[in-house]
Scaffold this motif. Structure first.
Motif, PDB file in Angstrom:
ATOM      1  N   ILE A  94       0.846  -1.186   0.000  1.00  0.00           N
ATOM      2  CA  ILE A  94       0.000   0.000   0.000  1.00  0.00           C
ATOM      3  C   ILE A  94       0.885   1.241   0.000  1.00  0.00           C
ATOM      4  O   ILE A  94       1.746   1.395   0.861  1.00  0.00           O
ATOM      5  CB  ILE A  94      -0.917   0.028   1.238  1.00  0.00           C
ATOM      6  N   SER A  95       0.682   2.110  -0.961  1.00  0.00           N
ATOM      7  CA  SER A  95       1.428   3.367  -0.991  1.00  0.00           C
ATOM      8  C   SER A  95       0.467   4.538  -0.927  1.00  0.00           C
ATOM      9  O   SER A  95      -0.716   4.411  -1.255  1.00  0.00           O
ATOM     10  CB  SER A  95       2.291   3.466  -2.256  1.00  0.00           C
ATOM     11  N   SER A  96       0.989   5.662  -0.504  1.00  0.00           N
ATOM     12  CA  SER A  96       0.168   6.857  -0.381  1.00  0.00           C
ATOM     13  C   SER A  96       1.018   8.068  -0.719  1.00  0.00           C
ATOM     14  O   SER A  96       2.252   8.020  -0.715  1.00  0.00           O
ATOM     15  CB  SER A  96      -0.388   6.979   1.039  1.00  0.00           C
ATOM     16  N   SER A  97       0.346   9.163  -1.020  1.00  0.00           N
ATOM     17  CA  SER A  97       1.046  10.419  -1.297  1.00  0.00           C
ATOM     18  C   SER A  97       0.177  11.583  -0.863  1.00  0.00           C
ATOM     19  O   SER A  97      -1.050  11.515  -0.924  1.00  0.00           O
ATOM     20  CB  SER A  97       1.381  10.539  -2.784  1.00  0.00           C
ATOM     21  N   GLU A 209      -8.303 -12.989 -14.235  1.00  0.00           N
ATOM     22  CA  GLU A 209      -8.391 -12.783 -12.789  1.00  0.00           C
ATOM     23  C   GLU A 209      -7.566 -11.559 -12.462  1.00  0.00           C
ATOM     24  O   GLU A 209      -6.403 -11.446 -12.879  1.00  0.00           O
ATOM     25  CB  GLU A 209      -7.873 -13.985 -12.014  1.00  0.00           C
ATOM     26  N   GLY A 210      -8.148 -10.636 -11.699  1.00  0.00           N
ATOM     27  CA  GLY A 210      -7.451  -9.423 -11.277  1.00  0.00           C
ATOM     28  C   GLY A 210      -7.220  -9.441  -9.781  1.00  0.00           C
ATOM     29  O   GLY A 210      -8.142  -9.716  -9.005  1.00  0.00           O
ATOM     30  N   ARG A 211      -5.965  -9.142  -9.389  1.00  0.00           N
ATOM     31  CA  ARG A 211      -5.585  -9.176  -7.975  1.00  0.00           C
ATOM     32  C   ARG A 211      -4.832  -7.913  -7.610  1.00  0.00           C
ATOM     33  O   ARG A 211      -4.207  -7.263  -8.460  1.00  0.00           O
ATOM     34  CB  ARG A 211      -4.675 -10.381  -7.697  1.00  0.00           C
ATOM     35  N   LEU A 212      -4.870  -7.580  -6.330  1.00  0.00           N
ATOM     36  CA  LEU A 212      -3.932  -6.614  -5.783  1.00  0.00           C
ATOM     37  C   LEU A 212      -2.622  -7.353  -5.509  1.00  0.00           C
ATOM     38  O   LEU A 212      -2.587  -8.586  -5.497  1.00  0.00           O
ATOM     39  CB  LEU A 212      -4.484  -6.005  -4.497  1.00  0.00           C
ATOM     40  N   LEU A 213      -1.551  -6.619  -5.255  1.00  0.00           N
ATOM     41  CA  LEU A 213      -0.279  -7.279  -5.012  1.00  0.00           C
ATOM     42  C   LEU A 213      -0.260  -8.065  -3.704  1.00  0.00           C
ATOM     43  O   LEU A 213       0.601  -8.922  -3.507  1.00  0.00           O
ATOM     44  CB  LEU A 213       0.868  -6.257  -5.010  1.00  0.00           C
ATOM     45  N   ASN A 214      -1.226  -7.811  -2.832  1.00  0.00           N
ATOM     46  CA  ASN A 214      -1.299  -8.616  -1.603  1.00  0.00           C
ATOM     47  C   ASN A 214      -2.042  -9.930  -1.824  1.00  0.00           C
ATOM     48  O   ASN A 214      -2.246 -10.695  -0.882  1.00  0.00           O
ATOM     49  CB  ASN A 214      -1.946  -7.816  -0.466  1.00  0.00           C
ATOM     50  N   ILE A 255       0.461  -3.986 -13.500  1.00  0.00           N
ATOM     51  CA  ILE A 255       0.074  -2.692 -14.053  1.00  0.00           C
ATOM     52  C   ILE A 255       0.226  -1.598 -13.005  1.00  0.00           C
ATOM     53  O   ILE A 255      -0.416  -1.645 -11.950  1.00  0.00           O
ATOM     54  CB  ILE A 255      -1.388  -2.730 -14.547  1.00  0.00           C
ATOM     55  N   PRO A 256       1.066  -0.582 -13.253  1.00  0.00           N
ATOM     56  CA  PRO A 256       1.175   0.527 -12.305  1.00  0.00           C
ATOM     57  C   PRO A 256      -0.144   1.271 -12.198  1.00  0.00           C
ATOM     58  O   PRO A 256      -0.976   1.236 -13.113  1.00  0.00           O
ATOM     59  CB  PRO A 256       2.276   1.406 -12.918  1.00  0.00           C
ATOM     60  N   SER A 257      -0.335   1.946 -11.077  1.00  0.00           N
ATOM     61  CA  SER A 257      -1.640   2.524 -10.770  1.00  0.00           C
ATOM     62  C   SER A 257      -2.119   3.528 -11.810  1.00  0.00           C
ATOM     63  O   SER A 257      -3.315   3.589 -12.109  1.00  0.00           O
ATOM     64  CB  SER A 257      -1.612   3.174  -9.389  1.00  0.00           C
ATOM     65  N   ASN A 273      -4.103   4.298  -5.828  1.00  0.00           N
ATOM     66  CA  ASN A 273      -2.680   4.032  -6.112  1.00  0.00           C
ATOM     67  C   ASN A 273      -2.328   2.548  -6.069  1.00  0.00           C
ATOM     68  O   ASN A 273      -1.212   2.182  -5.704  1.00  0.00           O
ATOM     69  CB  ASN A 273      -1.778   4.811  -5.148  1.00  0.00           C
ATOM     70  N   SER A 274      -3.268   1.698  -6.451  1.00  0.00           N
ATOM     71  CA  SER A 274      -3.021   0.257  -6.398  1.00  0.00           C
ATOM     72  C   SER A 274      -2.357  -0.242  -7.673  1.00  0.00           C
ATOM     73  O   SER A 274      -2.833   0.010  -8.788  1.00  0.00           O
ATOM     74  CB  SER A 274      -4.329  -0.511  -6.204  1.00  0.00           C
ATOM     75  N   VAL A 275      -1.274  -1.000  -7.509  1.00  0.00           N
ATOM     76  CA  VAL A 275      -0.697  -1.770  -8.608  1.00  0.00           C
ATOM     77  C   VAL A 275      -1.573  -3.009  -8.797  1.00  0.00           C
ATOM     78  O   VAL A 275      -1.984  -3.646  -7.826  1.00  0.00           O
ATOM     79  CB  VAL A 275       0.751  -2.179  -8.293  1.00  0.00           C
ATOM     80  N   LEU A 276      -1.854  -3.362 -10.059  1.00  0.00           N
ATOM     81  CA  LEU A 276      -2.766  -4.465 -10.362  1.00  0.00           C
ATOM     82  C   LEU A 276      -2.014  -5.638 -10.975  1.00  0.00           C
ATOM     83  O   LEU A 276      -1.073  -5.456 -11.767  1.00  0.00           O
ATOM     84  CB  LEU A 276      -3.861  -4.001 -11.319  1.00  0.00           C
ATOM     85  N   ASP A 277      -2.438  -6.840 -10.637  1.00  0.00           N
ATOM     86  CA  ASP A 277      -1.825  -8.086 -11.094  1.00  0.00           C
ATOM     87  C   ASP A 277      -2.905  -8.881 -11.822  1.00  0.00           C
ATOM     88  O   ASP A 277      -3.864  -9.345 -11.201  1.00  0.00           O
ATOM     89  CB  ASP A 277      -1.289  -8.842  -9.869  1.00  0.00           C
ATOM     90  N   PHE A 278      -2.755  -9.034 -13.151  1.00  0.00           N
ATOM     91  CA  PHE A 278      -3.775  -9.710 -13.950  1.00  0.00           C
ATOM     92  C   PHE A 278      -3.219 -10.947 -14.652  1.00  0.00           C
ATOM     93  O   PHE A 278      -2.104 -10.920 -15.201  1.00  0.00           O
ATOM     94  CB  PHE A 278      -4.303  -8.782 -15.054  1.00  0.00           C
ATOM     95  N   ASP A 279      -4.005 -12.022 -14.657  1.00  0.00           N
ATOM     96  CA  ASP A 279      -3.830 -13.138 -15.593  1.00  0.00           C
ATOM     97  C   ASP A 279      -4.953 -13.031 -16.613  1.00  0.00           C
ATOM     98  O   ASP A 279      -6.140 -12.947 -16.234  1.00  0.00           O
ATOM     99  CB  ASP A 279      -3.923 -14.485 -14.867  1.00  0.00           C
TER     100      ASP A 279
END
Length: 288
Positions: A94-97, A209-214, A255-257, A273-279
């Motif tokens: 999790i990142s924030s700005s 399938e779409g996932r967050l990095l966690n 995929i960067p946010s 700001n979520s990075v996404l992980d897709f198959d």
């Protein structure tokens, strides 16, 4: 004016009663301070108490510039209550700005002020410097928090996302990834054997399938119940990478946010700001 003797005696007894009463309750600051002291002893922590009320340990001071309250800073955080409830772990990605002066909760802002860019700090903070009596949608009320903050020595969210993606690849020992100019990382599992090229105007049918990095799955479609759409209407990361496939192809994307759902996120499932992980498996392509 003279008061009746009985009334005078009554008043004196009332005053004596209140004067002799001990304090029946402790303030939230006192309660939190006792909790923190007990926690520090139990965990054998080496923390410094700041005059603001936070307890902290500089893990790495950082080699970058000192952040200013008037500039936007980029940081990641973990968070757990001192009674053991974990909200965000180091695997949360999790990142924030925000402008440093506006970082909340206050305990995080105070901690970030104690390190340079590139630094890391641990902070234990009373609930009054956290999310207070009421908490919020994530944090419980009156939670005394133990957090670790990393302050990045970068100036853009894209740079933060790139760091997080590379850490994820390393941690998971992933191989075969390449990086597109726009920042999307991809691994073509199967290129596909169809004859039709995929363009932005193509209508694509996919299982994915779409996932967050966690690892949290936020959406999926199956081969039995696929998803069909014009590629032009989908997120930028898909537009960049799906044209690398032909019908029958499979690809994994990180995929960067800014190529996903950006600083707004998407509902509760995809935080800002979520990075996404897709198959993704491309099962059909139609070009009109």
């Amino acid at each position: 004016m003279k008061f009746p003797f009985k009334f005078t005696i009554f008043c004196l007894l009332v005053l004596a009663l209140f004067a002799g009463c001990d304090k029946e309750y402790a303030s939230i600051d006192e309660v939190d301070e006792e909790k923190i002291q007990n926690y520090i002893r139990a965990e054998n922590l080496n923390l410094i108490k700041d005059s603001s009320g936070i307890y902290y340990q500089v893990i790495s001071a950082g080699s970058g510039a000192k952040p200013k309250n008037s500039e936007i800073v980029f940081y990641t955080y973990t968070a757990k209550s001192i009674d053991g409830k974990e909200y965000f772990t180091s695997n949360s990605y999790i990142s924030s700005s925000n402008y440093l002066g506006y970082v909340r909760p206050e305990g995080w802002r105070l901690a970030l002020n104690k390190i340079n860019k590139g630094g890391t700090i641990r902070v234990v903070m009373p609930s009054t410097l956290g999310f207070g009596r009421n908490g919020n949608m994530v944090f419980d009320g009156n939670a005394v928090l133990d957090s670790e903050l990393e302050l990045f020595d970068v100036n853009t969210q894209a740079a933060v996302d790139d760091i997080l993606i590379n850490r994820f690849i390393t941690k998971k020992a992933l191989t075969g990834f390449s990086k597109l100019p726009g920042g999307v990382y991809y691994n073509i599992v199967t290129p596909g054997s169809g004859t039709d090229s995929v363009t932005l105007t193509s209508t694509v049918t996919v299982a994915y399938e779409g996932r967050l990095l966690n690892g949290t799955v936020f959406d999926r479609a199956t081969v039995a119940k696929p998803f069909t759409s014009s590629l032009q209407t989908l997120i930028e990361g898909w537009k960049d990478a799906v044209p690398l496939l032909r019908k029958g192809g499979k690809i994994r994307l990180l995929i960067p946010s800014e190529k996903g759902y950006g600083s707004q996120g998407s509902g509760i499932a995809i935080p800002p700001n979520s990075v996404l992980d897709f198959d993704i498996e491309l099962t059909e392509v139609k070009n009109e």
